[in-house]
Enzyme design. Structure first.
Site, PDB file in Angstrom:
ATOM      1  N   GLY A 247       0.826  -1.202   0.000  1.00 10.08           N
ATOM      2  CA  GLY A 247       0.000   0.000   0.000  1.00 10.08           C
ATOM      3  C   GLY A 247       0.856   1.245   0.000  1.00 10.08           C
ATOM      4  O   GLY A 247       0.540   2.255   0.636  1.00 10.08           O
ATOM      5  N   GLY A 248       1.958   1.186  -0.738  1.00  8.60           N
ATOM      6  CA  GLY A 248       2.983   2.229  -0.693  1.00  8.60           C
ATOM      7  C   GLY A 248       2.741   3.429  -1.564  1.00  8.60           C
ATOM      8  O   GLY A 248       3.679   4.182  -1.841  1.00  8.60           O
ATOM      9  N   ASP A 272       0.445  -1.319  -4.687  1.00 13.14           N
ATOM     10  CA  ASP A 272      -0.770  -0.543  -4.419  1.00 13.14           C
ATOM     11  C   ASP A 272      -1.740  -0.843  -5.555  1.00 13.14           C
ATOM     12  O   ASP A 272      -1.450  -1.643  -6.450  1.00 13.14           O
ATOM     13  CB  ASP A 272      -0.490   0.960  -4.306  1.00 13.14           C
ATOM     14  CG  ASP A 272      -1.431   1.637  -3.299  1.00 13.14           C
ATOM     15  OD1 ASP A 272      -2.664   1.426  -3.425  1.00 13.14           O
ATOM     16  OD2 ASP A 272      -0.957   2.345  -2.405  1.00 13.14           O
ATOM     17  N   HIS A 312      -4.144   3.044   9.605  1.00 18.89           N
ATOM     18  CA  HIS A 312      -4.984   4.130  10.134  1.00 18.89           C
ATOM     19  C   HIS A 312      -6.134   4.483   9.188  1.00 18.89           C
ATOM     20  O   HIS A 312      -7.040   5.222   9.572  1.00 18.89           O
ATOM     21  CB  HIS A 312      -4.135   5.362  10.479  1.00 18.89           C
ATOM     22  CG  HIS A 312      -3.848   6.275   9.319  1.00 18.89           C
ATOM     23  ND1 HIS A 312      -3.629   7.628   9.471  1.00 18.89           N
ATOM     24  CD2 HIS A 312      -3.729   6.031   7.982  1.00 18.89           C
ATOM     25  CE1 HIS A 312      -3.413   8.178   8.296  1.00 18.89           C
ATOM     26  NE2 HIS A 312      -3.458   7.234   7.379  1.00 18.89           N
TER      27      HIS A 312
END
Length: 375
Positions: A247-248, A272, A312
């Site tokens: 997920g970079g 990603d 998050h």
């Protein structure tokens, strides 16, 4: 009968002297005198605390509820006019409001009203009445990464926050009443049934603004390699994948690693969604891999799986699913899991307001949160 009163002239004189000394110190302060980022953060925290003690209730109301929203308005209009970029392209010198109006095609009287507010907030420099100069801040607004923030806040975050009070009231003020596909963002955008990332997939313009804004945010933070020494990943390493950035986004962090260890580029993986990695900025040798982290991790036995500000974005159940998908790919005793996240401190008054404002943004946008160490 007379009333005795204490003699406070000495105390008042001492207080006045301290105030004068403090004013002199503040006026003489230069940013270049700061030795480290830690010292700078401490000074900002102390100044913020001092201001909160100094201001009256009305001044506090005005600063947060009137002045700050007016800054956002003024910046958005100036960014729409491309004021700062055109100003820079025109030589970047001191300019009058009339000259800036001519440069942007805006009515002078109208533009002057926005310029005045930016100047009184010290975001723009006033060199003479009606004459202005760019600042480090406005020049930063000329870059795509910092310049994306007024647009991102205007079109994504502020509308979500505006919808939140009614959404929370209608749902009985329950922390778990918001979901990834049915929260304040969905109410604001009329997209119930879609996550914010589904929305970005069908709105590439807003997705680009978001990615640019996150790049700007990352650029101002200390490098993850200054927190976790990259040499730790090179000790006792075997052949095969070295680092998988899960997920970079477009590769801000994996590129930092590549620049520090260019000979390891072919062993680095950026993952990603397809629409995101299509704009990857990392070096050619880095393997760019479209991947949804809600599906099993295809790269096995890497030295490290790295997630920066991924968890998050998701409630606990989704965050656990992301981590569960990594477990089968990891090699026991060899692979490491690296999480780069904001941590909410127990004593929140010692934190930056960024921590709590980002937490409220995650609540509205993703039904997620910034977490404590125990969470």
């Amino acid at each position: 009968m007379t009333k005795a009163t204490p003699n406070t002239n000495g105390d008042r004189g001492h207080s006045a002297g301290c105030s004068t000394d403090l004013l002199h110190l503040l006026n003489a302060f230069e940013n270049t005198s700061i030795d480290s980022e830690i010292e700078r953060s401490q000074l900002i925290s102390a100044a913020t605390t001092f201001l909160a003690r100094l201001q009256s209730p009305w001044e506090t109301i005005r600063r947060h509820l009137v002045d700050s929203p007016a800054v956002q308005l003024s910046l958005k209009v100036c960014m729409d006019l491309e004021l700062f970029r055109k100003w820079k392209d025109a030589g970047n010198g001191d300019k009058t409001a009339a000259e800036l109006a001519q440069l942007t095609g805006c009515d002078e009287e109208l533009l002057q009203r926005f310029l005045r507010h930016l100047a009184v907030e010290h975001l723009l420099a006033e060199v003479a009445p009606g004459t202005y100069a760019q600042t480090e801040f406005t020049l930063a607004m000329c870059t795509p990464h910092f310049g994306a923030w007024p647009q991102y806040m205007h079109e994504t975050v502020l509308d979500t926050w505006k919808a939140m009070p009614k959404v929370l009231a209608d749902r009985g003020y329950k922390n778990d009443s918001l979901t990834v596909i049915d929260g304040a963002f969905q109410v604001a955008t009329h997209t119930t049934g879609q996550s914010i990332f589904d929305y970005f997939a069908s709105h590439p313009g807003q997705a680009k603004t978001f990615n640019n804004a996150m790049t700007g945010y990352g650029a101002e933070r200390c490098s993850w390699l200054d927190i976790f020494p990259s040499t730790n990943l090179l000790e006792n390493v075997v052949e095969g994948p070295l680092l998988v950035d899960v997920g970079g986004s477009i590769g801000h962090d994996v590129e930092k690693f590549r620049k520090r260890h260019p000979d390891k580029a072919s062993r680095l993986v950026l993952q990603d969604l397809p629409a995101v990695v299509g704009d990857a900025i990392c070096g050619d040798q880095v393997q760019v891999m479209p991947h949804n982290f809600f599906e099993p991790q295809p790269v096995r036995h890497a030295r490290a799986y790295y997630l920066h500000s991924v968890l998050h974005d998701w409630p606990d159940a989704n965050a656990l699913q992301i981590l569960e998908n990594l477990k089968p790919a990891m090699k026991h005793g060899y692979s490491k899991l690296l999480l780069n996240e904001i941590v909410v401190l127990d004593k929140i008054s010692t934190s930056s307001p960024q921590v709590t404002s980002f937490d409220l943004a995650m609540m509205g946008l993703c039904a997620a949160q910034e977490r404590t160490e125990l969470m």
